[in-house]
Design a protein around this motif. Structure first.
Motif, PDB file in Angstrom:
ATOM      1  N   LYS A  54       0.868  -1.170   0.000  1.00 56.46           N
ATOM      2  CA  LYS A  54       0.000   0.000   0.000  1.00 56.46           C
ATOM      3  C   LYS A  54       0.905   1.219   0.000  1.00 56.46           C
ATOM      4  N   GLN A  55       0.450   2.279  -0.673  1.00 57.53           N
ATOM      5  CA  GLN A  55       1.248   3.499  -0.730  1.00 57.53           C
ATOM      6  C   GLN A  55       0.408   4.702  -0.340  1.00 57.53           C
ATOM      7  N   PHE A  56       1.004   5.531   0.465  1.00 50.30           N
ATOM      8  CA  PHE A  56       0.416   6.793   0.906  1.00 50.30           C
ATOM      9  C   PHE A  56       1.182   7.884   0.163  1.00 50.30           C
ATOM     10  N   ILE A  57       0.475   8.723  -0.562  1.00 48.48           N
ATOM     11  CA  ILE A  57       1.132   9.793  -1.315  1.00 48.48           C
ATOM     12  C   ILE A  57       0.653  11.131  -0.783  1.00 48.48           C
ATOM     13  N   GLN A  58       1.605  11.990  -0.466  1.00 43.06           N
ATOM     14  CA  GLN A  58       1.268  13.351  -0.072  1.00 43.06           C
ATOM     15  C   GLN A  58       1.871  14.300  -1.091  1.00 43.06           C
ATOM     16  N   ILE A  59       1.050  15.204  -1.597  1.00 44.25           N
ATOM     17  CA  ILE A  59       1.528  16.253  -2.487  1.00 44.25           C
ATOM     18  C   ILE A  59       1.533  17.524  -1.651  1.00 44.25           C
ATOM     19  N   PHE A  60       2.665  18.200  -1.608  1.00 40.40           N
ATOM     20  CA  PHE A  60       2.836  19.327  -0.701  1.00 40.40           C
ATOM     21  C   PHE A  60       3.809  20.338  -1.289  1.00 40.40           C
ATOM     22  N   ALA A  61       4.025  21.409  -0.553  1.00 46.34           N
ATOM     23  CA  ALA A  61       5.085  22.370  -0.862  1.00 46.34           C
ATOM     24  C   ALA A  61       5.709  22.771   0.464  1.00 46.34           C
ATOM     25  N   THR A  62       7.016  22.846   0.504  1.00 47.67           N
ATOM     26  CA  THR A  62       7.696  23.138   1.772  1.00 47.67           C
ATOM     27  C   THR A  62       7.403  24.551   2.262  1.00 47.67           C
ATOM     28  N   SER A  70       0.664  19.733   8.320  1.00 47.32           N
ATOM     29  CA  SER A  70       0.106  18.406   8.027  1.00 47.32           C
ATOM     30  C   SER A  70       1.095  17.285   8.314  1.00 47.32           C
ATOM     31  N   PHE A  71       2.379  17.582   8.335  1.00 45.81           N
ATOM     32  CA  PHE A  71       3.375  16.537   8.578  1.00 45.81           C
ATOM     33  C   PHE A  71       3.260  15.935   9.985  1.00 45.81           C
ATOM     34  N   LYS A  72       2.767  16.697  10.943  1.00 42.50           N
ATOM     35  CA  LYS A  72       2.537  16.139  12.284  1.00 42.50           C
ATOM     36  C   LYS A  72       1.454  15.070  12.229  1.00 42.50           C
ATOM     37  N   ASP A  73       0.406  15.316  11.441  1.00 47.96           N
ATOM     38  CA  ASP A  73      -0.656  14.313  11.266  1.00 47.96           C
ATOM     39  C   ASP A  73      -0.144  13.111  10.487  1.00 47.96           C
ATOM     40  N   VAL A  74       0.708  13.361   9.503  1.00 48.94           N
ATOM     41  CA  VAL A  74       1.286  12.269   8.718  1.00 48.94           C
ATOM     42  C   VAL A  74       2.144  11.393   9.626  1.00 48.94           C
ATOM     43  N   LEU A  75       2.924  11.997  10.497  1.00 46.27           N
ATOM     44  CA  LEU A  75       3.769  11.239  11.430  1.00 46.27           C
ATOM     45  C   LEU A  75       2.915  10.351  12.333  1.00 46.27           C
ATOM     46  N   GLU A  76       1.837  10.895  12.841  1.00 45.03           N
ATOM     47  CA  GLU A  76       0.924  10.119  13.685  1.00 45.03           C
ATOM     48  C   GLU A  76       0.317   8.958  12.889  1.00 45.03           C
ATOM     49  N   PHE A  77      -0.103   9.223  11.658  1.00 46.15           N
ATOM     50  CA  PHE A  77      -0.657   8.181  10.788  1.00 46.15           C
ATOM     51  C   PHE A  77       0.401   7.117  10.493  1.00 46.15           C
ATOM     52  N   PRO A 136      -2.100  20.743   1.048  1.00 46.06           N
ATOM     53  CA  PRO A 136      -1.634  19.387   0.788  1.00 46.06           C
ATOM     54  C   PRO A 136      -2.764  18.522   0.245  1.00 46.06           C
ATOM     55  N   ARG A 137      -2.362  17.457  -0.377  1.00 44.91           N
ATOM     56  CA  ARG A 137      -3.296  16.506  -0.982  1.00 44.91           C
ATOM     57  C   ARG A 137      -2.802  15.107  -0.653  1.00 44.91           C
ATOM     58  N   PHE A 138      -3.708  14.216  -0.298  1.00 42.81           N
ATOM     59  CA  PHE A 138      -3.355  12.861   0.108  1.00 42.81           C
ATOM     60  C   PHE A 138      -4.063  11.855  -0.783  1.00 42.81           C
ATOM     61  N   ILE A 139      -3.310  10.838  -1.200  1.00 42.32           N
ATOM     62  CA  ILE A 139      -3.812   9.794  -2.089  1.00 42.32           C
ATOM     63  C   ILE A 139      -3.375   8.452  -1.513  1.00 42.32           C
ATOM     64  N   MET A 140      -4.236   7.464  -1.613  1.00 38.08           N
ATOM     65  CA  MET A 140      -3.875   6.105  -1.200  1.00 38.08           C
ATOM     66  C   MET A 140      -3.946   5.174  -2.400  1.00 38.08           C
ATOM     67  N   ILE A 141      -2.951   4.300  -2.490  1.00 41.06           N
ATOM     68  CA  ILE A 141      -2.851   3.311  -3.560  1.00 41.06           C
ATOM     69  C   ILE A 141      -2.788   1.932  -2.890  1.00 41.06           C
ATOM     70  N   ASP A 142      -3.542   0.969  -3.415  1.00 40.21           N
ATOM     71  CA  ASP A 142      -3.486  -0.375  -2.822  1.00 40.21           C
ATOM     72  C   ASP A 142      -2.314  -1.179  -3.403  1.00 40.21           C
ATOM     73  N   GLU A 143      -2.225  -2.433  -3.010  1.00 45.99           N
ATOM     74  CA  GLU A 143      -1.111  -3.296  -3.411  1.00 45.99           C
ATOM     75  C   GLU A 143      -1.055  -3.535  -4.927  1.00 45.99           C
ATOM     76  N   LYS A 144      -2.167  -3.380  -5.605  1.00 46.72           N
ATOM     77  CA  LYS A 144      -2.222  -3.600  -7.057  1.00 46.72           C
ATOM     78  C   LYS A 144      -2.168  -2.278  -7.822  1.00 46.72           C
ATOM     79  N   SER A 153      -7.929  16.155   1.620  1.00 50.99           N
ATOM     80  CA  SER A 153      -7.176  17.344   1.997  1.00 50.99           C
ATOM     81  C   SER A 153      -6.637  17.260   3.423  1.00 50.99           C
ATOM     82  N   LYS A 154      -7.060  16.205   4.142  1.00 48.21           N
ATOM     83  CA  LYS A 154      -6.592  16.004   5.514  1.00 48.21           C
ATOM     84  C   LYS A 154      -6.220  14.548   5.723  1.00 48.21           C
ATOM     85  N   VAL A 155      -5.240  14.315   6.548  1.00 50.57           N
ATOM     86  CA  VAL A 155      -4.800  12.950   6.849  1.00 50.57           C
ATOM     87  C   VAL A 155      -5.927  12.194   7.538  1.00 50.57           C
ATOM     88  N   SER A 156      -6.743  12.880   8.310  1.00 52.76           N
ATOM     89  CA  SER A 156      -7.829  12.214   9.031  1.00 52.76           C
ATOM     90  C   SER A 156      -8.839  11.549   8.085  1.00 52.76           C
TER      91      SER A 156
END
Length: 159
Positions: A54-62, A70-77, A136-144, A153-156
């Protein structure tokens, strides 16, 4: 007249449908990204490297304060989901701005993952496929490599 209104209602409801692709397009997968060491890589190669995971993708800008927070939420996730592969795609103004900002983000957050820079930012084929308008933008990809969450728009909201 009744059929006309039914037809118009149908058209309006169809236009409100949310675009939720199942897989990345070939054009989006072949867009060139840049690694931390300035090597070129495609999204297809990144997915291939992480295949069967599984892949978690975050699109962001520093430079974006919301992305930085959002990186604090990503760390918790990430602590709750260590088996997932984490991919971070940046749309910073330049490679050097991204590198400098990334050092600060990594220093303040102990996030593990792969970091890449999108040189075409919001104007390339990847951004067009994603309909990238906000970060930020969050995307999830499964094993396939199927997209299970296309636009969060939120990790939650990530499952």
């Amino acid at each position: 007249m009744k059929y006309f209104f039914i037809f118009m209602l149908f058209l309006v409801l169809q236009s409100c449908a949310v675009f939720q692709p199942k897989y990345f397009s070939s054009d989006a997968l072949s867009e060139k990204l840049v690694t931390i060491h300035r090597d070129s890589i495609t999204l297809r190669e990144i997915f291939q490297k992480n295949k069967n995971n599984k892949q978690f993708i975050q699109i962001f800008a520093t430079y974006c304060p919301i992305s930085q927070r959002s990186f604090k939420d990503v760390l918790e996730f990430q602590q709750k989901n260590p088996a997932i592969k984490y991919v971070f795609l940046s749309v910073d103004h330049s490679y050097f701005d991204w590198k400098r900002g990334l050092e600060n983000i990594k220093k303040n957050n102990n996030i593990k993952g792969e970091y890449y820079y999108i040189p075409k930012k919001g104007k390339g084929k990847l951004a067009k496929f994603l309909k990238l308008k906000t970060i930020p933008r969050f995307i999830m990809i499964d094993e396939k490599q199927k997209i299970t969450l296309f636009k969060a728009s939120k990790v939650s909201k990530v499952k």
